[in-house]
Structures are given as structure tokens and as C-alpha cells.
Enzyme design. Structure first.
Site: not given
Ligand code: PEP
Length: 252
Positions: A167, A173, A10-12, A234-235, A97, A213, A95
Site C-alpha cells: 500500500e 484514502g 479495512n473499515w478503519k 478502505g473507502g 496508519e 484507492s 498498516h
């Protein structure tokens, strides 16, 4: 029971065109295990590059979001039909967010999940508790509510098309990843709710990822847990070598 191992990136709101092209050139030249499903979720503006580079690669891609109407006066929004034209086969729904920043309700997440299925896309349905909810001992109640609500009125055959991502919000993150035991407990809670609704044999076929993470160095530990079938990342999905290493470590 062998379930498909799923690794989502997930690159956001990260990576423009040049970075995306550089990522894809590296990624498709890396040896990535075929014993799993890899799915990239870039920003909308990069989906055409996914189509260009990933066609026939076995690596899937999808969108992080879409709007829950077919077309019309919805300034700034993107429809499922538009995503399908770009070759998307997956979408994220629920998600944290989107739930927290954009106030997406359980009802809206359920509606979007159903719409994605009707359009023939695979939803990765995200659920998870906040730190306050965890501290208050409300994790089970929250996950149960989110899963039940996303599945409201859904047939067995549709449920089998879903992938879930547990999640915990406090781990997304933050670099504070959940322990293997906490991640397993969350994924198991999801599977138990699925079993209560649809029976154990259905629940045992559905892939449930852990997200929060996840890194190349900790994915193996998560994958050793009985109810964790992959990762939503993500990251660590932003660099081709990190993400390919993570996937290969996860499949080991
Ligand atoms: C996510 O974006 O869903 C996520 C889990 O992010 P990170 O891996 O950066 O915590």
C-alpha cells in the site's frame, strides 16, 4: 501458479452498530464470488456482529489491531485471545496508519506478526512507501526493509501462512490510486524479496494485494497484473454493494 485471491475491507474507524448491521444484511444477501477469500476488518466494537452474521458464510473477518501481550494492566488494549473468542481468523499488521500515527516500528510489526501466527490467525502484513520516499527513489529499499524485518527468523511454513498488502502511503484514502504498473512493481518487489529469502517456489505461493484507492472500476486492471492477487480496500469497502461489486470485478 494459482494463488488465492484476497480482498480485504479495512473499515478503519468507521461504522457503528446500526451501519454494520445494515451492511452485513445487504452483504450476505449479495452474490459474491467464492473463487476468492473476502475478509472484513471492522472496528473492535463490531466484531460480535461479524460473528453473528458471517458464521458459515465463507466470508472471514478480523481485527485491525491488537496488543502484543497476552493479558494484564494495558488499559485500552485488546488481546489476540479476545479476538479469537469473537471468531476472528485474520488480523492486519503494519498498516501505515498504525506505523505513522501510533509509531509502530518495524520490530513491533514483526513481533505482532509472529504473535498472530502463533495464535493461529492469518496476518495481512502491510508495507508501503511515502510520497517523499517514492520521489527520492527509495521505494525498493523501504519495501525490502519492511518485508525482511517482518519475516525476521520466520520459518518457511509460517511464511506460507501470510498475505501481504503493498500500500503506497500516498495512495491511501487520497483518491490518487497508483498506476497498474506502479502497483505491479511494488508487489513484484515484495515477491522478489520473498524469493531471495525463501526461494521462488515459496514466493510464488504467497498472495500479495495492492491497496490504495482501489475502487470497483479499477480493480480489474490491478488484477490483470502478474503479481497482484487482490486488494486491501478502505473507502470502497464501506458500502455493501460497492464492495461486493469490487470483489466480483476483481475475480472476473
Ligand atoms: C486502506 O485502508 O488500507 C486503504 C487502502 O484505504 P483506501 O482504499 O480508502 O485508500
Amino acid at each position: 501458479m494459482t494463488r488465492t485471491k484476497v480482498f480485504g475491507g479495512n473499515w478503519k474507524m468507521n461504522h457503528g452498530l446500526a451501519e454494520t448491521e445494515a451492511f452485513l444484511q445487504d452483504f450476505i444477501n449479495t452474490k459474491i464470488s467464492t473463487d476468492c477469500q473476502v475478509v472484513l476488518f471492522p472496528p473492535f466494537t463490531n466484531l460480535h456482529l461479524m460473528q453473528k452474521y458471517l458464521k458459515a458464510s465463507g466470508i472471514a473477518y478480523g481485527a485491525q489491531n491488537f496488543y502484543c501481550e497476552e493479558k494484564g494492566a494495558y488499559t485500552g488494549e485488546v488481546s489476540l485471545a479476545m479476538l479469537k473468542e469473537l471468531g476472528c481468523t485474520w488480523v492486519l499488521t503494519g498498516h501505515s496508519e498504525r506505523r505513522e500515527i501510533f509509531q509502530e516500528s518495524d520490530e513491533l510489526v514483526a513481533k505482532k506478526t509472529r504473535m498472530a501466527l502463533e495464535a493461529g490467525l492469518t496476518p495481512m502484513v502491510c508495507i508501503g512507501e511515502s510520497l517523499d520516499e517514492k520521489k527520492a527513489g527509495q521505494t525498493q529499499e523501504k519495501l525490502n526493509r519492511q518485508v525482511r524485518s517482518a519475516l525476521e527468523g520466520m520459518s518457511e511454513s509460517d511464511v506460507l501462512k501470510l498475505t501481504f498488502a503493498y500500500e503506497p502511503i500516498w495512495a491511501i484514502g487520497t483518491g490518487v490510486n497508483a498506476s497498474q504498473e506502479d502497483a505491479q512493481e511494488g508487489c513484484k518487489l515484495v515477491r522478489t524479496t520473498l524469493a531471495n529469502l525463501y526461494g521462488k517456489s515459496i514466493a510464488d505461493q504467497i498472495s500479495i494485494c495492492y491497496g490504495g484507492s482501489v475502487k470497483p472500476g479499477n480493480i480489474e486492471g490491478y488484477m490483470s497484473q502478474g503479481d497482484i492477487d487482490g486488494g486491501l480496500v478502505g473507502g470502497a469497502s464501506l458500502k455493501a454493494d460497492d464492495f461486493s461489486t469490487l470483489v466480483n470485478n476483481g475475480v472476473k
